[in-house]
Scaffold this active site. Structure first.
Site, PDB file in Angstrom:
ATOM      1  CG  HIS A   3     -68.435  17.108 -94.485  1.00  0.00           C
ATOM      2  ND1 HIS A   3     -69.237  16.766 -94.110  1.00  0.00           N
ATOM      3  CD2 HIS A   3     -68.238  18.633 -92.757  1.00  0.00           C
ATOM      4  CE1 HIS A   3     -70.038  17.535 -92.701  1.00  0.00           C
ATOM      5  NE2 HIS A   3     -69.037  18.368 -92.618  1.00  0.00           N
ATOM      6  CD  GLU A  10     -66.094  20.641 -90.776  1.00  0.00           C
ATOM      7  OE1 GLU A  10     -65.300  19.507 -90.538  1.00  0.00           O
ATOM      8  OE2 GLU A  10     -67.163  20.477 -90.444  1.00  0.00           O
ATOM      9  CG  HIS A  18     -63.795  17.887 -87.053  1.00  0.00           C
ATOM     10  ND1 HIS A  18     -64.426  17.024 -85.839  1.00  0.00           N
ATOM     11  CD2 HIS A  18     -64.799  18.953 -87.488  1.00  0.00           C
ATOM     12  CE1 HIS A  18     -65.217  17.379 -86.680  1.00  0.00           C
ATOM     13  NE2 HIS A  18     -66.038  17.723 -87.468  1.00  0.00           N
TER      14      HIS A  18
HETATM   15  P1  AMP Z   1     -69.272  19.223 -88.270  1.00  0.00           P
HETATM   16  O1  AMP Z   1     -69.770  19.861 -87.639  1.00  0.00           O
HETATM   17  O2  AMP Z   1     -67.508  18.871 -88.695  1.00  0.00           O
HETATM   18  O3  AMP Z   1     -70.043  17.548 -88.598  1.00  0.00           O
HETATM   19  O4  AMP Z   1     -70.189  19.454 -90.111  1.00  0.00           O
HETATM   20  C1  AMP Z   1     -71.496  19.428 -90.201  1.00  0.00           C
HETATM   21  C2  AMP Z   1     -71.985  20.572 -90.036  1.00  0.00           C
HETATM   22  O5  AMP Z   1     -71.268  21.050 -90.714  1.00  0.00           O
HETATM   23  C3  AMP Z   1     -73.346  21.378 -90.579  1.00  0.00           C
HETATM   24  O6  AMP Z   1     -73.560  21.976 -90.253  1.00  0.00           O
HETATM   25  C4  AMP Z   1     -73.494  21.252 -92.107  1.00  0.00           C
HETATM   26  O7  AMP Z   1     -73.784  21.492 -92.288  1.00  0.00           O
HETATM   27  C5  AMP Z   1     -72.219  21.752 -92.263  1.00  0.00           C
HETATM   28  N1  AMP Z   1     -71.735  21.249 -93.624  1.00  0.00           N
HETATM   29  C6  AMP Z   1     -71.651  20.027 -94.273  1.00  0.00           C
HETATM   30  N2  AMP Z   1     -71.095  20.563 -95.533  1.00  0.00           N
HETATM   31  C7  AMP Z   1     -71.200  21.045 -95.762  1.00  0.00           C
HETATM   32  C8  AMP Z   1     -70.670  22.277 -96.558  1.00  0.00           C
HETATM   33  N3  AMP Z   1     -70.555  21.764 -98.173  1.00  0.00           N
HETATM   34  N4  AMP Z   1     -70.368  23.308 -96.639  1.00  0.00           N
HETATM   35  C9  AMP Z   1     -70.676  24.033 -95.669  1.00  0.00           C
HETATM   36  N5  AMP Z   1     -71.307  23.260 -94.343  1.00  0.00           N
HETATM   37  C10 AMP Z   1     -70.911  22.317 -94.666  1.00  0.00           C
END
Ligand code: AMP
Length: 228
Positions: A63, A117, A121
């Site tokens: 992730h 990402e 991050h």
């Molecule tokens: P974060 O902001 O890094 O915590 O990531 C959360 C976001 O990433 C949310 O919008 C999730 O729906 C999305 N997300 C999580 N896992 C995946 C994945 N495998 N593919 C695409 N989007 C993802």
């Protein structure tokens, strides 16, 4: 401090300049390596879409690698000016497709998730990892974690069975040396299922460490390990 004291201090500082190569100074405390079970991401009311390259392997996917602070807070979107230059990670794309699969809808090739990402991050660890190093390091850590193998070796398999949360945690701790954070979500029948595993990594991105703080997990004592 007397003249002798100053001399010793200056000598030590001078030596320090030459003996230890300057280490980049991280402006965060540690990373979370967040690994996701695709079966649990997809097995919710929201569902998912496979990447354009096809159904991902039945393995934990990445992730993200998230810089964090010891108090549980984290920086985000640290450098809006940083460009996500695809050409800088072209040598990593096939490994990214295999290990960092996008599951968002509509189906896409994955760059959108990686760019998201990086922006949210990755730009917060630019003090220690360049764009290429950020993705390369994350891929290496995922291999090093070898989570699915560790769990199946302990008889914990993605077969829709229910497993003791403690046994999952202990199996990972025995293999990696440190207690993982475990997050659950709910399938459409409201069963709690294993969704994400958090492993803590030092600020250089080289070593797993004991987590300074564990994320909130919302898992009961028995959790389902969904098929994928
Ligand atoms: P974060 O902001 O890094 O915590 O990531 C959360 C976001 O990433 C949310 O919008 C999730 O729906 C999305 N997300 C999580 N896992 C995946 C994945 N495998 N593919 C695409 N989007 C993802």
């Amino acid at each position: 401090m007397g003249a002798k004291g100053w001399f010793i201090l200056k000598f030590l500082m001078f030596q320090g300049l030459f003996i230890s190569p300057p280490q980049p100074q991280a402006d965060f405390d540690f990373f979370y390596l967040v690994l996701q079970w695709p079966g649990a991401y997809c097995d919710t009311k929201r569902t998912c879409c496979y990447p354009t390259s096809g159904k991902p392997a039945a393995d934990f996917g990445i992730h993200g690698l998230w810089p964090n602070y010891k108090d549980g807070s984290w920086p985000s979107n640290c450098d809006p000016d940083s460009e996500f230059d695809r050409s800088q990670i072209s040598d990593l794309v096939s490994r990214l497709k295999r290990n960092w699969p996008t599951l968002a809808c509509p189906s896409n090739d994955g760059f959108k998730f990686w760019e998201y990402e990086w922006g949210k991050h990755g730009t917060c660890s630019e003090s220690v990892l360049s764009l290429h190093a950020y993705f390369d390091t994350t891929l290496r850590l995922k291999d090093q974690a070898n989570l699915l193998q560790t769990l199946t070796d302990s008889g914990i398999k993605p077969d829709d069975g229910f497993y003791d949360l403690q046994k999952i945690s202990d199996a990972i701790k025995d293999a990696i040396g440190f207690t993982p954070g475990i997050q659950c979500n709910k399938d459409p029948e409201r069963n709690d299922q294993l969704h994400q595993i958090f492993l803590c990594v030092d600020t250089s991105g080289a070593n797993f460490i004991e987590c300074p703080i564990l994320p909130r997990g919302r898992c009961p004592s028995q959790v389902q390990f969904a098929m994928f």
